[in-house]
Design a protein around this motif. Structure first.
Motif, short mmCIF file in Angstrom:
data_model
loop_
_atom_site.label_atom_id
_atom_site.label_comp_id
_atom_site.label_asym_id
_atom_site.label_seq_id
_atom_site.Cartn_x
_atom_site.Cartn_y
_atom_site.Cartn_z
N VAL A 1 0.78 -1.25 0.17
CA VAL A 1 -0.33 0.10 0.15
C VAL A 1 1.04 1.17 -0.01
N GLU A 2 2.09 1.33 1.02
CA GLU A 2 2.89 2.83 0.87
C GLU A 2 3.68 2.68 0.57
N GLY A 3 4.67 1.50 -0.24
CA GLY A 3 5.75 1.19 -0.50
C GLY A 3 6.68 0.74 0.26
N PRO A 4 8.00 1.24 -0.52
CA PRO A 4 9.12 0.43 0.99
C PRO A 4 8.86 1.68 2.34
N ILE A 5 9.77 1.08 3.34
CA ILE A 5 9.29 0.91 4.13
C ILE A 5 9.96 1.82 4.73
N ALA A 6 10.56 3.20 5.20
CA ALA A 6 11.38 4.62 5.45
C ALA A 6 11.17 5.28 6.48
N LEU A 7 11.61 5.76 7.31
CA LEU A 7 10.89 6.51 8.00
C LEU A 7 11.36 8.22 7.91
N THR A 8 12.69 7.72 6.66
CA THR A 8 12.68 9.55 5.99
C THR A 8 12.00 9.24 4.79
N ALA A 9 12.10 10.32 4.00
CA ALA A 9 12.06 10.73 2.45
C ALA A 9 13.66 10.57 2.18
N CYS A 10 14.55 11.34 2.53
CA CYS A 10 15.65 11.53 1.73
C CYS A 10 16.66 10.77 2.23
N VAL A 11 15.69 9.57 2.21
CA VAL A 11 17.29 8.87 1.88
C VAL A 11 17.13 8.51 0.15
N ASP A 12 15.50 8.29 -0.47
CA ASP A 12 15.39 8.66 -1.68
C ASP A 12 15.56 10.33 -2.78
N ALA A 13 15.59 10.94 -1.18
CA ALA A 13 14.93 12.18 -2.34
C ALA A 13 16.79 12.86 -3.08
N GLN A 14 16.21 13.72 -3.65
CA GLN A 14 17.24 13.66 -4.98
C GLN A 14 17.13 15.33 -4.40
N ASP A 15 16.60 15.89 -3.73
CA ASP A 15 15.86 17.50 -3.36
C ASP A 15 16.23 18.07 -2.24
N CYS A 16 16.82 17.87 -1.59
CA CYS A 16 16.88 17.81 -0.33
C CYS A 16 18.41 18.94 0.02
N CYS A 17 18.10 20.04 0.70
CA CYS A 17 18.93 21.13 0.85
C CYS A 17 19.53 20.75 2.00
N TYR A 18 19.81 20.18 2.67
CA TYR A 18 21.37 19.52 3.48
C TYR A 18 21.06 18.21 3.31
N ASP A 19 21.43 18.05 2.31
CA ASP A 19 21.82 16.66 1.70
C ASP A 19 23.47 16.28 1.96
N ASP A 20 23.74 17.60 1.01
CA ASP A 20 25.74 17.65 0.76
C ASP A 20 26.03 17.59 2.87
N ALA A 21 25.10 18.59 3.89
CA ALA A 21 25.67 18.22 5.09
C ALA A 21 25.37 17.46 5.84
N CYS A 22 23.98 16.74 4.92
CA CYS A 22 23.98 15.70 6.42
C CYS A 22 24.34 14.36 6.52
N PRO B 1 19.74 3.56 5.88
CA PRO B 1 18.93 2.63 5.83
C PRO B 1 18.99 1.44 6.60
N VAL B 2 20.07 1.69 7.63
CA VAL B 2 20.21 1.03 8.51
C VAL B 2 18.89 0.92 10.06
N VAL B 3 17.92 1.96 9.89
CA VAL B 3 17.40 2.22 10.62
C VAL B 3 15.96 2.19 9.75
N ASN B 4 16.27 1.82 8.73
CA ASN B 4 14.48 2.11 7.74
C ASN B 4 15.11 -0.11 8.00
N ASN B 5 15.92 -0.33 7.62
CA ASN B 5 16.71 -2.12 7.90
C ASN B 5 15.75 -2.91 9.09
N ALA B 6 16.05 -1.94 10.12
CA ALA B 6 15.45 -2.38 11.34
C ALA B 6 14.63 -2.55 11.47
#
Length: 139
Positions: free
Chosen positions: A83-104, A111-116
């Motif tokens: 129903v929801e697609g892949p289980i993930a707590l945050t969208a930033c794992v796959d997001a390409q437009d995160c403004c904090y991506d370079d400094a995160c 991915p470790v948290v999402n896999n758990a």
């Protein structure tokens, strides 16, 4: 994290379908009546769950819905992902437009948290929620 209403309803619908395990087919309207969910919602869920290979739809006389595999082989993770697609707590794992991506500094750890989280949901078989027999096979 909270499941969407649709994911919650999908688990409820699959639990009801699992109680009919063993070759008995049931209609979306019957599942709606058993669960108290609106029929259009159950029909939408049935479409998603069938597309994900969790339900099988048989047309014609004696047709209806049944589990596509044994209830013990379907997990809560399978249902939520249908129903929801892949289980993930945050969208930033796959997001390409995160403004904090370079400094995160956390991005490599999500991915470790999402896999758990997925592992925890995958460890709960539908039989545990539905009361369906562990070893009963669909026909």
């Amino acid at each position: 994290m909270r499941l969407s209403n649709l994911a919650d309803y999908a688990v409820v619908t699959m639990s009801a379908a699992a109680r009919h395990c063993g070759g008995v087919r049931v209609s979306a309207a019957e599942l709606a009546a058993e669960t108290g969910l609106p029929t259009p919602t159950v029909q939408k869920l049935v479409s998603k769950l069938t597309a994900a290979g969790l339900l099988r739809s048989v047309r014609g006389a004696g047709g209806g819905l049944q589990l596509a595999r044994p209830a013990a082989a379907i997990s809560v993770a399978d249902i939520v992902e249908a129903v929801e697609g892949p289980i993930a707590l945050t969208a930033c794992v796959d997001a390409q437009d995160c403004c904090y991506d370079d400094a995160c500094s956390l991005k490599p750890h999500w991915p470790v948290v999402n896999n758990a989280l997925r592992g925890a949901l995958a460890s709960i078989p539908l039989t545990q929620l539905s009361g369906a027999p562990e070893m009963e096979l669909t026909q």
